[in-house]
Design a protein around this motif. Structure first.
Motif, PDB file in Angstrom:
ATOM      1  N   ALA A 138       0.826  -1.206   0.000  1.00 12.31           N
ATOM      2  CA  ALA A 138       0.000   0.000   0.000  1.00 12.31           C
ATOM      3  C   ALA A 138       0.861   1.257   0.000  1.00 12.31           C
ATOM      4  O   ALA A 138       1.973   1.258   0.533  1.00 12.31           O
ATOM      5  CB  ALA A 138      -0.901   0.014   1.233  1.00 12.31           C
ATOM      6  N   GLN A 147     -12.916   7.373   4.606  1.00 17.96           N
ATOM      7  CA  GLN A 147     -12.379   6.055   4.192  1.00 17.96           C
ATOM      8  C   GLN A 147     -11.231   6.172   3.182  1.00 17.96           C
ATOM      9  O   GLN A 147     -11.227   5.494   2.156  1.00 17.96           O
ATOM     10  CB  GLN A 147     -13.492   5.197   3.598  1.00 17.96           C
ATOM     11  N   ARG A 202      -1.400   5.400   6.118  1.00 24.48           N
ATOM     12  CA  ARG A 202      -1.327   4.319   5.149  1.00 24.48           C
ATOM     13  C   ARG A 202      -2.610   4.378   4.318  1.00 24.48           C
ATOM     14  O   ARG A 202      -3.710   4.338   4.855  1.00 24.48           O
ATOM     15  CB  ARG A 202      -1.171   2.982   5.838  1.00 24.48           C
ATOM     16  N   ILE A 203      -2.428   4.488   3.004  1.00 26.96           N
ATOM     17  CA  ILE A 203      -3.523   4.845   2.108  1.00 26.96           C
ATOM     18  C   ILE A 203      -4.237   3.605   1.578  1.00 26.96           C
ATOM     19  O   ILE A 203      -3.588   2.616   1.232  1.00 26.96           O
ATOM     20  CB  ILE A 203      -2.965   5.707   0.954  1.00 26.96           C
ATOM     21  N   LEU A 204      -5.563   3.672   1.517  1.00 26.31           N
ATOM     22  CA  LEU A 204      -6.339   2.530   1.017  1.00 26.31           C
ATOM     23  C   LEU A 204      -6.205   2.410  -0.501  1.00 26.31           C
ATOM     24  O   LEU A 204      -5.966   3.407  -1.194  1.00 26.31           O
ATOM     25  CB  LEU A 204      -7.802   2.675   1.420  1.00 26.31           C
ATOM     26  N   PRO A 205      -6.401   1.205  -1.031  1.00 25.96           N
ATOM     27  CA  PRO A 205      -6.261   0.990  -2.480  1.00 25.96           C
ATOM     28  C   PRO A 205      -7.222   1.893  -3.260  1.00 25.96           C
ATOM     29  O   PRO A 205      -8.354   2.119  -2.824  1.00 25.96           O
ATOM     30  CB  PRO A 205      -6.651  -0.477  -2.674  1.00 25.96           C
ATOM     31  N   SER A 219      -6.199   3.441   5.931  1.00 32.63           N
ATOM     32  CA  SER A 219      -6.502   2.362   6.875  1.00 32.63           C
ATOM     33  C   SER A 219      -5.976   2.740   8.257  1.00 32.63           C
ATOM     34  O   SER A 219      -6.404   2.192   9.263  1.00 32.63           O
ATOM     35  CB  SER A 219      -5.862   1.055   6.416  1.00 32.63           C
TER      36      SER A 219
END
Lengths: 425, 412
Positions: B240, B284, B307-310, B287
């Protein structure tokens, strides 16, 4: 003043072990309470253990997501409101699923217990499990899972437990990306209904919860709120096809992770205490043989250790270390040499005294104060054991001989029984 | 209120004692006022390598660990950019063993080629295990030199290059010892089930004879004010994207330390904190998010990370962080929110006072930075912070020209 720096000062051996008194009683609905009242701060910790572990859950992720989602919204409060209130009282809520229980922990200043326990009651009894909140938790968990999957240490550990317990039983720690898609809100709601119930639930209290704690707990948790009986927690099947050597390839790894171990048994086994001590000699503390040989003499690794993992049903001993790829063979060879030495030679008096005294000191540290004591005690409940377990360990620790340790090594440390897992290049 | 008694020996060693009769144990903590900021730029990672060597035997005692384990004790140590801290716990009845061991290694190490040889290898494996062989492990190696151009905080404690550790010689080790390890550059703190008079007597007996030493006079250059926005982008084989933004702030002993600390708490301490609610829960995008300060002795850093979401992308993620920082610089926090973070600090301080070992470490650190008694005025200092103080700190800290941003992109 002339002092002698070459001789150690005199010291006293630890000759007694006293567990903090544990008061037990039941709430009106039969929930079992275990109270360790001690400490000089006006602080209390309450662990709620529900029969809602991953073994009771019928599918992967169900126990942990249900447990985490409890605090993400109830019929009367949104998740944001819950965390807002808990933070305002300076309290902490911890949530963790283990194999045979799921735990909800509250740590709070004593004078905020009435307010915070009321919130906890709502979280436990009336969660709404909104789809959005479940998705957020699943996304986070999925990312963590992927990051963990990049670590050689994790890859080796997973291969080790899957090999021992298979893919079906939770002890095997088997999880796939599909499992993240399969879990539904319905599953979570049902599991909560069946497992967050008075029957089979324990509350462990430590610290200074105040004199009215029993009434407080009865008010919030003592009524009859469910007829459900705990779900079954099945034993793992005996696995026929356990492999002795496993290699998990990861090409971009700088180091290889080694796990070498043997299946053992649960804490109830008569040889368990002795094996704990034998494990310490081998790799259970900084002065152990593996640490001395592989790190302090050879410099092959930053760390090497062994430990015994136990469950309600079964257990294993495993040695773990990360080393650079070209030192892998050497490290494995040295580890098996140390295991062989334990079978072939009796431990000397000096070394046995050192291990014994270190472990005695460790016991005092592990049971220092109510919070440390309750952490250790909690593990016993997950494995359905009584506190007498600790006193028995103390007795074995003070009396075990070098001969008995060698017998254990010959009985359980046969080279052909060991499983070697390597993850890396 | 933590009870404190203290004394300074004639060789300059400061001794602090705290009595806690609720435990049968005692802690002995020795803090040396040396960290990676005291290293030569061509010999980085030395303070930490040295910490390892301190367990390789001293002048009169060939093994440090075994005699301690024999009396039921345990120990460890850690190194930061400012200090090296050694601690042990043991049954209080065996306290003298701790004095015997710690004083001998302050007196003189057993400088052995064999120990250096082995610990060099161990530290190199540690370097790999922690920084190179796990996802996101190299972030400290990338960020420190981005934020610092002059000050030695530009390299992390492990060192900037494995070669520096590989090339360490026994002469380097000796000179490092004599210029930094000295009673007049250390604080000894003892806590637990002890009698202060007895502790002072043991301190005099075991540490008193160690000579006062001439310390290395090494002027550390201050980091000049940053005047341009800095950025670094890397791509790694990780699952990620991650973003790290750091801003220069003041030192641990500066007046605005408490306001800046509360500022970081408002952003991310606890599930109800702004970034957790807005960026993780509502939008959202991440994470996980975090905001924290370094608390270094010299001017340090404020870190904001996530930490970045997909599917979100770095740019959108950074913008969302910026919105939260802009809120902090444009509007004072309300009384309720300020009270909430203060309550949280207060209970955290109470929780941290449960452990006698924690208290020994904290007391040594407070004594080094000023006086041990300051530990008892921490709550008041946090309580005294106003909403305006936090606004001022935010405006001073969160400017583009004070920022360094690391884009850590996933190549997957």
């Amino acid at each position: 003043m002339n002092i002698n720096r070459t001789t150690a000062p005199e010291f006293k051996n630890i000759d007694s072990f006293e567990l903090l008194p544990i008061e037990t009683y039941e709430l009106n609905n039969g929930i079992k309470v275990h109270l360790m009242q001690a400490g000089s701060q006006e602080v209390a910790k309450l662990d709620f253990l529900f029969p809602a572990g991953s073994v009771q859950a019928s599918q992967p992720l169900l126990a942990s997501i249900t447990n985490k989602a409890l605090s993400e919204g109830t019929v009367s409060m949104s998740g944001a409101e819950i965390s807002e209130k808990i933070d305002f009282y300076g309290a902490f809520i911890g949530q963790q699923a283990s194999f045979h229980h799921s735990v909800v922990t509250l740590v709070a200043l004593t004078h905020f217990l009435p307010e915070t326990l009321k919130i906890l009651e709502d979280i436990i009894k009336n969660p709404v499990f909104e789809q959005k909140e479940i998705d957020t938790l699943l996304n986070k968990r999925k990312q963590e899972y992927l990051i963990e999957s990049d670590k050689v240490k994790t890859l080796a550990t997973r291969a080790f437990t899957q090999n021992l317990y298979g893919k079906e039983h939770p002890y095997g720690n088997y999880l796939t990306m599909d499992d993240f898609e399969k879990l539904t809100r319905e599953d979570v709601i049902n599991f909560h209904k069946q497992a967050y119930i008075p029957s089979g639930t324990h509350i462990i209290i430590s610290g200074q919860p105040g004199s009215n704690i029993k009434e407080l707990l009865n008010t919030h948790f003592g009524q009859h709120w469910s007829d459900e009986q705990p779900l079954k927690d099945p034993q793992p099947q005996n696995k026929e096809d356990v492999l002795r050597n496993i290699f998990v390839e990861k090409n971009d790894a700088l180091q290889s992770s080694i796990k070498i171990g043997i299946p053992l048994f649960s804490k109830e086994h008569p040889d368990f205490h002795g094996m704990q001590i034998l494990n310490a000699v081998l790799g259970g503390f900084f002065g152990s043989r593996l640490m001395t040989k592989i790190r302090e003499e050879k410099g092959l690794t930053y760390g090497i250790s062994s430990f015994i993992m136990t469950y309600k049903f079964g257990g294993f001993l495993v040695i773990g270390s990360d080393v650079k790829a070209e030192n892998r063979e050497l490290a494995v060879k040295e580890i098996f040499n140390e295991i062989k030495k334990l079978r072939d030679e009796r431990i000397g008096n000096e070394e046995l005294a050192l291990v014994r005294n270190f472990l005695l000191g460790d016991m005092i540290r592990n049971f220092d104060g109510p919070f440390a004591t309750s952490d250790n005690y909690r593990g016993l409940i997950d494995e359905s054991l009584s506190p007498a377990y600790f006193n028995e360990f103390f007795d074995v620790l003070t009396s075990i001989t070098a001969e008995e340790l060698q017998n254990l090594a010959q009985k359980y440390f046969q080279e052909t029984d060991f499983i070697t897992v390597i993850a890396g290049k | 209120m933590i009870n404190i008694e203290k004394r300074t020996l004639s060789n300059g060693l400061r001794v602090v004692v705290h009595v806690d009769k609720s435990t049968p144990l005692a802690a002995v903590n020795v803090l040396y006022n040396v960290g990676s900021k005291n290293e030569n730029p061509n010999k980085t990672g030395f303070a930490h390598l040295f910490e390892h060597l301190m367990f390789g035997g001293s002048k009169n005692i060939p093994s440090y660990d075994a005699p301690l384990q024999m009396v039921g004790g345990d120990n460890n140590a850690w190194t930061s950019c400012d200090i090296t801290n050694y601690y042990l716990t043991l049954p209080a009845t065996n306290l003298e063993t701790g004095f015997w061991l710690e004083s001998d290694r302050m007196l003189e190490l057993d400088f052995s080629e064999q120990s250096l040889e082995v610990q060099r290898k161990v530290v190199i494996e540690e370097f790999k295990q922690r920084y190179l062989n796990q996802p996101y492990g190299d972030i400290p190696l990338l960020l420190s030199p981005l934020a610092y151009k002059v000050h030695p905080y530009m390299w992390p404690t492990i060192g900037k290059d494995i070669a520096h550790i590989e090339n360490a010689t026994l002469d380097d080790v000796k000179s490092f010892f004599y210029s930094h390890y000295a009673p007049n550059n250390a604080v000894l703190s003892v806590s637990g089930n002890v009698d202060p008079a007895k502790v002072f007597q043991l301190a005099e007996k075991w540490f008193g004879p160690i000579p006062h030493r001439q310390l290395e006079e090494h002027q550390i250059q201050a980091e000049p004010k940053q005047t341009e926005k800095r950025q670094l982008e890397v791509e790694r084989n990780v699952p990620a994207d991650m973003i790290h933004k750091v801003f220069h702030i003041g030192a641990r002993m500066d007046d605005d330390f408490y306001a800046v600390d509360l500022l970081s708490d408002i952003l991310s301490n606890g599930p109800s904190a702004r970034m957790n609610q807005s960026l993780v829960k509502e939008q959202q995008l991440f994470s996980e998010v975090n905001a924290y300060i370094s608390g270094d002795h010299h001017p340090g850093l404020f870190t904001v990370t996530g930490r970045i979401l997909p599917g979100v992308g770095m740019e959108k993620a950074e913008k969302a962080i910026q919105v939260e920082l802009d809120r902090m610089t444009s509007k004072v926090v309300n009384d309720y929110e300020l009270q909430k973070v203060k309550n949280k600090i207060e209970s955290s301080l109470v929780f941290s006072e449960i452990s006698f070992l924690n208290k020994a470490m904290n007391l040594a650190s407070f004594e080094l930075l000023g006086k041990a008694e300051n530990i008892n005025s921490e709550v008041d200092k946090y309580q005294a912070v106003s909403a305006q103080d936090i606004l001022n700190s935010a405006q001073k800290t969160f400017t583009a020209n004070n920022s360094s941003t690391l884009y850590y992109r996933s190549s997957k």
